[in-house]
Design a protein around this motif. Structure first.
Motif, PDB file in Angstrom:
ATOM      1  N   ASP A   1      -0.486  -4.399   5.934  1.00  0.00           N
ATOM      2  CA  ASP A   1      -1.223  -3.761   7.035  1.00  0.00           C
ATOM      3  C   ASP A   1      -2.704  -4.037   6.861  1.00  0.00           C
ATOM      4  O   ASP A   1      -3.278  -3.758   5.811  1.00  0.00           O
ATOM      5  CB  ASP A   1      -1.008  -2.241   7.007  1.00  0.00           C
ATOM      6  CG  ASP A   1       0.379  -1.838   7.468  1.00  0.00           C
ATOM      7  OD1 ASP A   1       1.221  -2.737   7.672  1.00  0.00           O
ATOM      8  OD2 ASP A   1       0.614  -0.618   7.616  1.00  0.00           O
TER       9      ASP A   1
ATOM     10  N   HIS B   1       5.137  -5.727  12.602  1.00  0.00           N
ATOM     11  CA  HIS B   1       4.587  -4.362  12.655  1.00  0.00           C
ATOM     12  C   HIS B   1       4.201  -3.895  14.061  1.00  0.00           C
ATOM     13  O   HIS B   1       3.345  -3.023  14.239  1.00  0.00           O
ATOM     14  CB  HIS B   1       3.373  -4.255  11.709  1.00  0.00           C
ATOM     15  CG  HIS B   1       3.197  -2.900  11.073  1.00  0.00           C
ATOM     16  ND1 HIS B   1       2.878  -1.773  11.786  1.00  0.00           N
ATOM     17  CD2 HIS B   1       3.309  -2.488   9.785  1.00  0.00           C
ATOM     18  CE1 HIS B   1       2.791  -0.737  10.950  1.00  0.00           C
ATOM     19  NE2 HIS B   1       3.065  -1.145   9.735  1.00  0.00           N
TER      20      HIS B   1
ATOM     21  N   HIS C   1       0.848  -1.194   0.000  1.00  0.00           N
ATOM     22  CA  HIS C   1       0.000   0.000   0.000  1.00  0.00           C
ATOM     23  C   HIS C   1       0.882   1.241   0.000  1.00  0.00           C
ATOM     24  O   HIS C   1       2.106   1.129  -0.055  1.00  0.00           O
ATOM     25  CB  HIS C   1      -0.993  -0.018   1.169  1.00  0.00           C
ATOM     26  CG  HIS C   1      -0.386   0.028   2.533  1.00  0.00           C
ATOM     27  ND1 HIS C   1       0.446  -0.958   3.018  1.00  0.00           N
ATOM     28  CD2 HIS C   1      -0.497   0.949   3.539  1.00  0.00           C
ATOM     29  CE1 HIS C   1       0.808  -0.655   4.257  1.00  0.00           C
ATOM     30  NE2 HIS C   1       0.259   0.497   4.593  1.00  0.00           N
TER      31      HIS C   1
ATOM     32  N   HIS D   1      -5.592  -1.560  11.710  1.00  0.00           N
ATOM     33  CA  HIS D   1      -4.588  -2.553  12.131  1.00  0.00           C
ATOM     34  C   HIS D   1      -5.215  -3.592  13.061  1.00  0.00           C
ATOM     35  O   HIS D   1      -6.296  -3.363  13.629  1.00  0.00           O
ATOM     36  CB  HIS D   1      -3.447  -1.859  12.891  1.00  0.00           C
ATOM     37  CG  HIS D   1      -2.539  -1.045  12.028  1.00  0.00           C
ATOM     38  ND1 HIS D   1      -1.672  -1.617  11.120  1.00  0.00           N
ATOM     39  CD2 HIS D   1      -2.348   0.296  11.935  1.00  0.00           C
ATOM     40  CE1 HIS D   1      -0.981  -0.661  10.503  1.00  0.00           C
ATOM     41  NE2 HIS D   1      -1.378   0.505  10.974  1.00  0.00           N
TER      42      HIS D   1
ATOM     43  N   ASP E   1       5.857   4.007   5.682  1.00  0.00           N
ATOM     44  CA  ASP E   1       6.713   2.986   6.301  1.00  0.00           C
ATOM     45  C   ASP E   1       6.923   1.773   5.388  1.00  0.00           C
ATOM     46  O   ASP E   1       7.773   0.932   5.665  1.00  0.00           O
ATOM     47  CB  ASP E   1       6.153   2.555   7.670  1.00  0.00           C
ATOM     48  CG  ASP E   1       4.705   2.107   7.630  1.00  0.00           C
ATOM     49  OD1 ASP E   1       3.920   2.686   6.851  1.00  0.00           O
ATOM     50  OD2 ASP E   1       4.354   1.170   8.384  1.00  0.00           O
ATOM     51  N   HIS E   2       6.168   1.707   4.272  1.00  0.00           N
ATOM     52  CA  HIS E   2       6.275   0.557   3.363  1.00  0.00           C
ATOM     53  C   HIS E   2       6.977   0.883   2.044  1.00  0.00           C
ATOM     54  O   HIS E   2       7.218  -0.010   1.245  1.00  0.00           O
ATOM     55  CB  HIS E   2       4.883  -0.040   3.105  1.00  0.00           C
ATOM     56  CG  HIS E   2       4.275  -0.581   4.359  1.00  0.00           C
ATOM     57  ND1 HIS E   2       4.180  -1.929   4.635  1.00  0.00           N
ATOM     58  CD2 HIS E   2       3.778   0.059   5.445  1.00  0.00           C
ATOM     59  CE1 HIS E   2       3.641  -2.091   5.820  1.00  0.00           C
ATOM     60  NE2 HIS E   2       3.383  -0.901   6.342  1.00  0.00           N
TER      61      HIS E   2
HETATM   62 ZN   LIG Z   1       2.595   0.046   8.091  1.00  0.00          ZN
END
Ligand SMILES: [Zn+2]
Ligand SMILES: [Zn+2]
Length: 254
Positions: free
Chosen positions: A159, A221, A53, A198, A57-58
């Motif tokens: 996520d 995560h 996505h 999440h 952070d990815h």
């Molecule tokens: Zn994330």
């Protein structure tokens, strides 16, 4: 098929790195700060990046990865993702303001990086390996992946919070040896967890009941500083499965 966890934390700090998985020598799933674990030579061998996505952070090390290998590669690095994810990168990252548009450099005809949209449900095959994109439930369009070869299969949730599709699709496939799944927040943060899309250990435990396979389950995560609480809650809530904390540097052979 070899899998190496480069990063799998919900944040940074000391040894913590954000999400990136290296599959064999040439495929990344996500490109968070874990990419910083690779040598320049290892980065040059990456041919495909599969994104889950559009959250920072990815993908945060993708722009730096492309810049570092530019212009030393002969074939473009192919960035796979849902159309919405790729559009977010084009509009907000590789837009000449935040970072150069490497899909047009050094020339539009022979760029260093190329976007390749993939839709949930589609399977991308690379020799004896295949990656299936699976829709999950996050606050932006999000997917997980199931990677398979003749000797094994693993899945990565990306996520997500509570959903049926990820588990239904995995149940339809014959094999699942390893599962990497997120549990970002502790049970006390269930409300925040639902808002942010999440899992908490409790929500994950409820969803894992939907899975018919018995893979080793690696938890990813975790919010930095909450790792031991989240892992303790996972071990209490998830009954009858092997639960392990995922860590940067772990390697698997499937
Ligand atoms: Zn994330
Ligand atoms: Zn996210």
């Amino acid at each position: 098929m070899k899998l190496r966890i480069l990063g799998c934390s919900g944040g940074v700090g000391s040894e913590l790195r954000t999400t990136s998985l290296l599959l064999d020598e040439d495929i990344l799933i996500d490109a968070g700060s874990g990419v910083g674990e690779l040598t320049l030579e290892e980065m040059r061998r990456i041919r495909h990046v599969f994104l889950t996505h559009s959250h920072l952070d990815h993908f945060s090390f993708l722009p730096l990865l492309v810049d570092s290998i530019f212009p030393c590669i002969r074939e473009p690095l192919i960035v796979h993702g849902q159309p919405a994810t790729l559009k977010a990168l084009q509009d907000h990252v590789f837009n000449w303001t935040i970072w150069p548009d490497f899909s047009k450099l050094p020339t539009e005809e022979k760029p260093v990086m190329r976007y390749q949209p993939l839709l949930p449900g589609e399977i991308f095959t690379l020799g004896r390996r295949s990656l299936e994109m699976i829709q999950v439930n996050h606050i932006v369009p999000g997917v997980g992946y199931r990677a398979a070869c003749p000797s094994g299969a693993f899945a990565f949730s990306g996520d997500t919070t509570t959903n049926d599709n990820f588990w239904n699709v995995l149940n339809q496939r014959e094999q699942l040896d390893l599962l990497l799944v997120e549990a970002a927040f502790a049970n006390a943060d269930e409300e925040l967890s639902k808002k942010a899309g999440h899992y908490t250990p409790k929500l994950l435990a409820e969803d894992l009941k939907k899975l018919n396979h018995q893979p080793d389950v690696y938890i990813t995560h975790n919010k930095p500083g909450h790792e031991s609480t989240i892992m303790n809650e996972c071990r209490q809530a998830i009954i009858g499965r092997k639960i392990i904390a995922a860590k940067s540097g772990q390697t698997f052979t499937l």
